[in-house]
Design a protein around this motif. Structure first.
Motif, PDB file in Angstrom:
ATOM      1  N   TYR A  10       0.868  -0.936  -0.088  1.00 32.00           N
ATOM      2  CA  TYR A  10       0.215  -0.135  -0.018  1.00 32.00           C
ATOM      3  C   TYR A  10       1.218   1.261   0.099  1.00 32.00           C
ATOM      4  N   GLY A  11       0.040   2.286  -0.437  1.00 35.30           N
ATOM      5  CA  GLY A  11       0.478   3.659  -0.889  1.00 35.30           C
ATOM      6  C   GLY A  11       0.312   4.130   0.622  1.00 35.30           C
ATOM      7  N   GLU A  12       0.582   5.722   1.188  1.00 36.60           N
ATOM      8  CA  GLU A  12      -0.846   6.770   1.646  1.00 36.60           C
ATOM      9  C   GLU A  12       0.352   7.890   0.908  1.00 36.60           C
ATOM     10  N   VAL A  62      -4.644  14.157   6.618  1.00 37.56           N
ATOM     11  CA  VAL A  62      -5.671  13.454   5.692  1.00 37.56           C
ATOM     12  C   VAL A  62      -4.569  12.944   4.922  1.00 37.56           C
ATOM     13  N   ARG A  63      -5.198  11.887   4.547  1.00 35.42           N
ATOM     14  CA  ARG A  63      -3.989  10.554   3.358  1.00 35.42           C
ATOM     15  C   ARG A  63      -4.945  10.443   2.833  1.00 35.42           C
ATOM     16  N   ALA A  64      -4.667  10.075   1.768  1.00 33.13           N
ATOM     17  CA  ALA A  64      -5.249   8.894   0.453  1.00 33.13           C
ATOM     18  C   ALA A  64      -4.552   7.728   0.814  1.00 33.13           C
ATOM     19  N   ILE A  65      -5.261   6.454   0.578  1.00 34.25           N
ATOM     20  CA  ILE A  65      -4.408   5.247   0.887  1.00 34.25           C
ATOM     21  C   ILE A  65      -4.620   4.583  -0.716  1.00 34.25           C
ATOM     22  N   ILE A  66      -3.813   3.883  -0.696  1.00 28.53           N
ATOM     23  CA  ILE A  66      -4.244   2.725  -2.329  1.00 28.53           C
ATOM     24  C   ILE A  66      -3.203   1.929  -2.187  1.00 28.53           C
ATOM     25  N   GLY A  67      -3.604   0.844  -2.396  1.00 30.00           N
ATOM     26  CA  GLY A  67      -2.844  -0.278  -2.717  1.00 30.00           C
ATOM     27  C   GLY A  67      -3.889  -1.744  -3.098  1.00 30.00           C
ATOM     28  N   ASN A 117      -3.628  -9.560  -1.556  1.00 30.26           N
ATOM     29  CA  ASN A 117      -3.495 -11.052  -2.599  1.00 30.26           C
ATOM     30  C   ASN A 117      -4.123 -12.037  -1.695  1.00 30.26           C
ATOM     31  N   ASP A 118      -5.360 -11.789  -1.782  1.00 26.95           N
ATOM     32  CA  ASP A 118      -6.123 -13.440  -1.029  1.00 26.95           C
ATOM     33  C   ASP A 118      -5.871 -14.300  -1.821  1.00 26.95           C
ATOM     34  N   ASN A 119      -5.726 -15.418  -1.002  1.00 30.49           N
ATOM     35  CA  ASN A 119      -6.418 -17.001  -1.893  1.00 30.49           C
ATOM     36  C   ASN A 119      -5.960 -16.286  -3.755  1.00 30.49           C
ATOM     37  N   SER A 120      -5.169 -16.330  -4.089  1.00 30.52           N
ATOM     38  CA  SER A 120      -4.257 -16.495  -5.691  1.00 30.52           C
ATOM     39  C   SER A 120      -5.116 -14.928  -6.464  1.00 30.52           C
ATOM     40  N   ASP A 121      -6.073 -14.292  -5.790  1.00 32.12           N
ATOM     41  CA  ASP A 121      -6.918 -13.052  -6.133  1.00 32.12           C
ATOM     42  C   ASP A 121      -6.448 -12.158  -5.789  1.00 32.12           C
ATOM     43  N   SER A 122      -6.140 -11.379  -6.370  1.00 30.86           N
ATOM     44  CA  SER A 122      -5.225  -9.571  -6.253  1.00 30.86           C
ATOM     45  C   SER A 122      -6.476  -8.562  -6.093  1.00 30.86           C
ATOM     46  N   SER A 123      -6.515  -7.673  -5.227  1.00 26.15           N
ATOM     47  CA  SER A 123      -7.920  -6.920  -5.302  1.00 26.15           C
ATOM     48  C   SER A 123      -6.623  -5.282  -5.207  1.00 26.15           C
ATOM     49  N   PHE A 124      -7.826  -4.587  -6.147  1.00 24.52           N
ATOM     50  CA  PHE A 124      -6.913  -3.185  -5.804  1.00 24.52           C
ATOM     51  C   PHE A 124      -8.137  -2.315  -4.799  1.00 24.52           C
ATOM     52  N   TYR A 125      -7.210  -1.600  -3.944  1.00 26.24           N
ATOM     53  CA  TYR A 125      -8.235  -0.833  -2.609  1.00 26.24           C
ATOM     54  C   TYR A 125      -7.696   0.853  -3.182  1.00 26.24           C
ATOM     55  N   ALA A 126      -8.575   1.169  -2.046  1.00 24.84           N
ATOM     56  CA  ALA A 126      -8.865   3.077  -2.435  1.00 24.84           C
ATOM     57  C   ALA A 126      -9.285   3.223  -1.307  1.00 24.84           C
ATOM     58  N   GLY A 127      -8.864   4.406  -0.094  1.00 18.11           N
ATOM     59  CA  GLY A 127      -9.292   4.604   0.716  1.00 18.11           C
ATOM     60  C   GLY A 127      -9.047   6.000   1.282  1.00 18.11           C
ATOM     61  N   GLY A 128      -9.373   6.147   2.989  1.00 21.94           N
ATOM     62  CA  GLY A 128      -8.420   7.224   3.449  1.00 21.94           C
ATOM     63  C   GLY A 128      -8.596   7.322   4.613  1.00 21.94           C
ATOM     64  N   ALA A 129      -7.164   7.799   5.390  1.00 17.92           N
ATOM     65  CA  ALA A 129      -7.607   8.621   7.175  1.00 17.92           C
ATOM     66  C   ALA A 129      -7.548   9.720   7.385  1.00 17.92           C
TER      67      ALA A 129
END
Length: 154
Positions: free
Chosen positions: A61-63, A70-75, A78-90
């Motif tokens: 992940y990157g912040e 305030v920060r944005a989070i992207i990452g 990789n769970d069970n050979s399935d990779s998923s992109f996510y985004a959010g904030g903190a």
């Protein structure tokens, strides 16, 4: 003495369990944080005055700091050979002497996750972390847990 009582109260009131999300740390440029959250190790490094890169268990992940607290989070997870992109904030802020509180929310194609916590400075460059995490997958059961961890900054 107050730190000891506060820390003891946290340990007694929270159930220690598995969590995925690393705590939100305040780092200086070129500073690294390494920590343990239950059964998971994480490490993150602040490469510039507004960008931090981290790795934990199945996440990278990157912040990006958008403002002082305030920060944005992207990452990618990789769970069970399935990779998923996510985004959010903190958001983070000082809530007492030597205590910084934070809240984060991230979401991806198959899940969303909310975390509410506090980093308690117990020594220079050593934090105790206590947080509540709610993991909500699109399929399967939600997981709501409290976790305790520790972070060393260098």
């Amino acid at each position: 003495m107050k730190k000891f009582i506060f820390t003891s109260a946290i340990f007694l009131s929270l159930t220690v369990s598995t969590g995925f999300a690393a705590p939100i740390n305040s780092l200086d440029q070129n500073q690294t944080a390494a920590g343990v959250v239950d059964d998971s190790f994480y490490i993150e490094h602040k490469f510039s005055d507004n960008f931090t890169l981290g790795v934990q268990k199945n996440d990278i992940y990157g912040e990006i700091e958008l403002g002082r607290n305030v920060r944005a989070i992207i990452g990618s997870r990789n769970d069970n050979s399935d990779s998923s992109f996510y985004a959010g904030g903190a958001l983070n802020a000082s809530i007492a002497p030597n205590v910084e509180g934070y809240v984060s929310l991230v979401g991806g194609n198959h899940f969303s996750e909310m975390q509410l916590g506090a980093n308690i400075a117990i020594a220079p460059n050593v934090d105790l972390n206590a947080n509540y995490r709610s993991f909500m997958p699109d399929s399967g059961s939600d997981s709501n847990r409290t976790t305790i961890g520790a972070t060393v900054k260098f």
